[in-house]
Design an enzyme around this catalytic site. Structure first.
Site, PDB file in Angstrom:
ATOM      1  N   ILE A 125      -9.821-117.465 -56.799  1.00  0.00           N
ATOM      2  CA  ILE A 125     -11.167-117.999 -56.581  1.00  0.00           C
ATOM      3  C   ILE A 125     -11.156-119.315 -57.362  1.00  0.00           C
ATOM      4  O   ILE A 125     -11.240-119.310 -58.584  1.00  0.00           O
ATOM      5  CB  ILE A 125     -12.268-117.042 -57.072  1.00  0.00           C
ATOM      6  N   PRO A 126     -11.008-120.439 -56.662  1.00  0.00           N
ATOM      7  CA  PRO A 126     -10.582-121.695 -57.299  1.00  0.00           C
ATOM      8  C   PRO A 126     -11.658-122.447 -58.081  1.00  0.00           C
ATOM      9  O   PRO A 126     -12.077-123.541 -57.709  1.00  0.00           O
ATOM     10  CB  PRO A 126     -10.088-122.514 -56.103  1.00  0.00           C
ATOM     11  N   CYS A 127     -12.060-121.895 -59.199  1.00  0.00           N
ATOM     12  CA  CYS A 127     -13.049-122.553 -60.049  1.00  0.00           C
ATOM     13  C   CYS A 127     -12.505-123.851 -60.654  1.00  0.00           C
ATOM     14  O   CYS A 127     -13.286-124.714 -61.058  1.00  0.00           O
ATOM     15  CB  CYS A 127     -13.545-121.610 -61.133  1.00  0.00           C
ATOM     16  N   HIS A 128     -11.184-124.022 -60.665  1.00  0.00           N
ATOM     17  CA  HIS A 128     -10.592-125.255 -61.186  1.00  0.00           C
ATOM     18  C   HIS A 128     -10.898-126.457 -60.294  1.00  0.00           C
ATOM     19  O   HIS A 128     -10.755-127.593 -60.729  1.00  0.00           O
ATOM     20  CB  HIS A 128      -9.074-125.097 -61.358  1.00  0.00           C
TER      21      HIS A 128
END
Length: 159
Positions: A125-128
């Protein structure tokens, strides 16, 4: 159950429960709630598949993850995390843009930022991929060095 793998951003602990990935922890995990429950299982098929997909991602061969996920959070956090999954590989989005997609006004970007920071399954889950309104790198639960590395992997150059 859980396992630990090596990666370009350090050791990662992969955690699964009831047939879904529930957490990916940057090691060492700093908070008590990040302690995995259950036994270590380096041969569990779901954890092996998660490790394989992460290895492909780090090698530049995977841009989308296909894993069953069950992140635990509030309904609002889950809505934000669903929006994070819509951010395409190699691109970024601001907290304010996500707030706008959720039809939030006022302090929506701040609320999105808080939910983003609670994402229990980073990378997948690409919070970056979430940045400040001016495109600057802002806080990241795994540290800005890791965020820079992840964005660099996706852009093909150091961010």
């Amino acid at each position: 159950m859980w396992t630990i793998i090596d990666s370009p951003v350090g050791e990662l602990r992969l955690v699964a429960h009831d047939g879904a990935i529930t957490a990916i922890d940057f090691m060492p995990a700093l908070y008590a709630e990040n302690r995995p429950r259950g036994e270590r299982s380096d041969s569990d098929p779901l954890l092996v598949e998660c490790a394989r997909q992460l290895a492909e991602y780090f090698a530049g061969d995977r841009t989308h993850f296909d894993l069953p996920l069950a992140p635990a959070g509030t309904p609002f956090q889950v809505r934000v995390w669903d929006q994070l999954r819509q951010i395409e590989y190699g691109t970024t989005c601001s907290y304010g843009q996500i707030a706008g997609r959720l039809e939030m006004t006022g302090h929506g970007a701040r609320a999105v930022g808080l939910a983003n920071g609670k994402n229990p399954i980073p990378i997948v889950i690409p919070c970056h991929r979430v940045v400040g309104a001016d495109g600057s790198l802002t806080g990241y639960a795994g540290g800005l060095d890791r965020k820079t590395t992840l964005l660099g992997l996706e852009s093909g150059a150091l961010f």
